[in-house]
Design a protein around this motif. Structure first.
Motif, PDB file in Angstrom:
ATOM      1  N   VAL A 106       0.835  -1.208   0.000  1.00  0.00           N
ATOM      2  CA  VAL A 106       0.000   0.000   0.000  1.00  0.00           C
ATOM      3  C   VAL A 106       0.868   1.256   0.000  1.00  0.00           C
ATOM      4  CG1 VAL A 106      -1.526   1.372   1.493  1.00  0.00           C
ATOM      5  CG2 VAL A 106      -2.102  -0.988   0.946  1.00  0.00           C
ATOM      6  N   LEU A 107       1.877   1.304   0.856  1.00  0.00           N
ATOM      7  CA  LEU A 107       2.722   2.498   0.935  1.00  0.00           C
ATOM      8  C   LEU A 107       3.543   2.707  -0.334  1.00  0.00           C
ATOM      9  CD1 LEU A 107       4.042   2.574   4.605  1.00  0.00           C
ATOM     10  CD2 LEU A 107       2.136   3.821   3.608  1.00  0.00           C
ATOM     11  N   VAL A 108       4.172   1.664  -0.825  1.00  0.00           N
ATOM     12  CA  VAL A 108       5.003   1.799  -2.030  1.00  0.00           C
ATOM     13  C   VAL A 108       4.140   2.197  -3.220  1.00  0.00           C
ATOM     14  CG1 VAL A 108       6.404   0.486  -3.687  1.00  0.00           C
ATOM     15  CG2 VAL A 108       6.836   0.269  -1.229  1.00  0.00           C
ATOM     16  N   THR A 109       2.991   1.561  -3.367  1.00  0.00           N
ATOM     17  CA  THR A 109       2.107   1.886  -4.482  1.00  0.00           C
ATOM     18  C   THR A 109       1.608   3.324  -4.381  1.00  0.00           C
ATOM     19  OG1 THR A 109       1.404  -0.418  -4.623  1.00  0.00           O
ATOM     20  CG2 THR A 109       0.004   1.216  -5.691  1.00  0.00           C
ATOM     21  N   GLY A 110       1.137   3.708  -3.227  1.00  0.00           N
ATOM     22  CA  GLY A 110       0.606   5.057  -3.042  1.00  0.00           C
ATOM     23  C   GLY A 110       1.640   6.137  -3.256  1.00  0.00           C
ATOM     24  N   GLU A 111       2.830   5.926  -2.731  1.00  0.00           N
ATOM     25  CA  GLU A 111       3.893   6.926  -2.885  1.00  0.00           C
ATOM     26  C   GLU A 111       4.386   6.989  -4.328  1.00  0.00           C
ATOM     27  OE1 GLU A 111       5.013   9.238  -0.743  1.00  0.00           O
ATOM     28  OE2 GLU A 111       3.499   8.533   0.668  1.00  0.00           O
ATOM     29  N   SER A 112       4.516   5.846  -4.973  1.00  0.00           N
ATOM     30  CA  SER A 112       5.020   5.864  -6.354  1.00  0.00           C
ATOM     31  C   SER A 112       4.004   6.452  -7.330  1.00  0.00           C
ATOM     32  CB  SER A 112       5.433   4.465  -6.797  1.00  0.00           C
ATOM     33  OG  SER A 112       4.326   3.608  -6.834  1.00  0.00           O
ATOM     34  N   LEU A 113       2.718   6.338  -7.013  1.00  0.00           N
ATOM     35  CA  LEU A 113       1.687   6.913  -7.877  1.00  0.00           C
ATOM     36  C   LEU A 113       1.379   8.368  -7.534  1.00  0.00           C
ATOM     37  CD1 LEU A 113      -0.945   4.013  -7.946  1.00  0.00           C
ATOM     38  CD2 LEU A 113       0.688   4.632  -9.747  1.00  0.00           C
ATOM     39  N   GLY A 114       1.881   8.837  -6.410  1.00  0.00           N
ATOM     40  CA  GLY A 114       1.520  10.174  -5.956  1.00  0.00           C
ATOM     41  C   GLY A 114       0.020  10.259  -5.714  1.00  0.00           C
ATOM     42  N   ALA A 115      -0.521   9.229  -5.100  1.00  0.00           N
ATOM     43  CA  ALA A 115      -1.967   9.061  -4.966  1.00  0.00           C
ATOM     44  C   ALA A 115      -2.590  10.094  -4.042  1.00  0.00           C
ATOM     45  CB  ALA A 115      -2.265   7.662  -4.446  1.00  0.00           C
ATOM     46  N   GLY A 116      -3.872  10.312  -4.256  1.00  0.00           N
ATOM     47  CA  GLY A 116      -4.652  11.238  -3.448  1.00  0.00           C
ATOM     48  C   GLY A 116      -5.592  10.496  -2.515  1.00  0.00           C
ATOM     49  N   PRO A 117      -6.532  11.233  -1.930  1.00  0.00           N
ATOM     50  CA  PRO A 117      -7.461  10.634  -0.961  1.00  0.00           C
ATOM     51  C   PRO A 117      -8.274   9.464  -1.515  1.00  0.00           C
ATOM     52  CG  PRO A 117      -7.622  13.025  -0.902  1.00  0.00           C
ATOM     53  CD  PRO A 117      -6.712  12.684  -2.044  1.00  0.00           C
ATOM     54  N   SER A 118      -8.567   9.484  -2.811  1.00  0.00           N
ATOM     55  CA  SER A 118      -9.359   8.385  -3.381  1.00  0.00           C
ATOM     56  C   SER A 118      -8.596   7.064  -3.349  1.00  0.00           C
ATOM     57  CB  SER A 118      -9.791   8.712  -4.805  1.00  0.00           C
ATOM     58  OG  SER A 118      -8.658   8.869  -5.637  1.00  0.00           O
ATOM     59  N   TYR A 119      -7.284   7.116  -3.218  1.00  0.00           N
ATOM     60  CA  TYR A 119      -6.482   5.904  -3.054  1.00  0.00           C
ATOM     61  C   TYR A 119      -6.255   5.630  -1.567  1.00  0.00           C
ATOM     62  CZ  TYR A 119      -2.471   2.824  -2.686  1.00  0.00           C
ATOM     63  OH  TYR A 119      -1.649   1.787  -2.337  1.00  0.00           O
ATOM     64  N   TRP A 120      -5.812   6.643  -0.825  1.00  0.00           N
ATOM     65  CA  TRP A 120      -5.332   6.439   0.530  1.00  0.00           C
ATOM     66  C   TRP A 120      -6.405   5.967   1.503  1.00  0.00           C
ATOM     67  CZ3 TRP A 120      -0.586   5.423   1.409  1.00  0.00           C
ATOM     68  CH2 TRP A 120       0.412   5.965   0.607  1.00  0.00           C
ATOM     69  N   LEU A 121      -7.606   6.472   1.389  1.00  0.00           N
ATOM     70  CA  LEU A 121      -8.637   6.064   2.344  1.00  0.00           C
ATOM     71  C   LEU A 121      -9.034   4.595   2.176  1.00  0.00           C
ATOM     72  CD1 LEU A 121     -10.701   9.353   2.532  1.00  0.00           C
ATOM     73  CD2 LEU A 121      -9.014   8.471   4.157  1.00  0.00           C
ATOM     74  N   PRO A 122      -9.345   4.134   0.968  1.00  0.00           N
ATOM     75  CA  PRO A 122      -9.633   2.689   0.836  1.00  0.00           C
ATOM     76  C   PRO A 122      -8.403   1.818   1.128  1.00  0.00           C
ATOM     77  CG  PRO A 122     -10.383   3.882  -1.114  1.00  0.00           C
ATOM     78  CD  PRO A 122      -9.624   4.850  -0.273  1.00  0.00           C
ATOM     79  N   ALA A 123      -7.231   2.295   0.729  1.00  0.00           N
ATOM     80  CA  ALA A 123      -6.009   1.523   0.978  1.00  0.00           C
ATOM     81  C   ALA A 123      -5.749   1.386   2.475  1.00  0.00           C
ATOM     82  CB  ALA A 123      -4.824   2.188   0.280  1.00  0.00           C
ATOM     83  N   ALA A 124      -6.059   2.433   3.221  1.00  0.00           N
ATOM     84  CA  ALA A 124      -5.887   2.370   4.677  1.00  0.00           C
ATOM     85  C   ALA A 124      -6.789   1.291   5.273  1.00  0.00           C
ATOM     86  CB  ALA A 124      -6.193   3.734   5.293  1.00  0.00           C
ATOM     87  N   VAL A 125      -7.988   1.182   4.772  1.00  0.00           N
ATOM     88  CA  VAL A 125      -8.910   0.145   5.253  1.00  0.00           C
ATOM     89  C   VAL A 125      -8.389  -1.247   4.877  1.00  0.00           C
ATOM     90  CG1 VAL A 125     -11.254  -0.777   5.039  1.00  0.00           C
ATOM     91  CG2 VAL A 125     -10.890   1.699   5.253  1.00  0.00           C
TER      92      VAL A 125
END
Length: 144
Positions: A106-125
């Motif tokens: 989750v962290l590597v994917t989110g950081e490499s994509l420069g993801a926003g809230p639409s990624y981070w909130l579901p990914a956190a769950v």
């Protein structure tokens, strides 16, 4: 004849009461362990959300500070539990091993994509799923 054939009714009742006390202790341990994993599951959602939604080192610092406090409280609480489930070591390995893989992805994917809230909130769950699943397993195993 069995060596227990000479038990009185009072002795048999006392032995059964002792066995019931032990069973309740194990069930309580399973409930406590489920609470332990569920608490970490909620903590994982908070940590990943903060890392993803608060930019830069500030978010990471806040998240890690919260994680250290959570670990300190939960581990000190766990150390004072006298009753252990037979499969507790395997359950911890399953919980933390699977959580670490999901958390890392989750962290590597989110950081490499420069993801926003639409990624981070579901990914956190999603990071909470391994810990929540192990909370359920702890309840089931304590009933065996």
């Amino acid at each position: 004849m069995s060596e227990h054939a000479h038990l009185t009714a009072d002795q048999a009742r006392a032995a059964l009461a002792g066995a019931d006390t032990a069973r309740r202790g194990l069930a309580a341990r399973g409930r406590w362990l489920a609470t332990y994993f569920a608490t970490f599951a909620v903590g994982s959602v908070v940590v990943v959300s903060v890392i993803g939604l608060v930019p830069g080192p500030v978010g990471v610092s806040l998240a890690m500070a919260a994680w250290v406090v959570l670990i300190s409280v939960c581990v000190s609480w766990a150390a004072r539990r006298p009753v252990r489930l037979r499969s507790e070591g395997r359950l911890h390995a399953l919980a933390w091993g699977s959580w670490a893989v999901v958390y890392g992805v989750v962290l590597v994917t989110g950081e490499s994509l420069g993801a926003g809230p639409s990624y981070w909130l579901p990914a956190a769950v999603v990071t909470a799923v391994p810990l929540a699943a192990c909370a359920v397993l702890a309840l089931r195993w304590s009933r065996r």
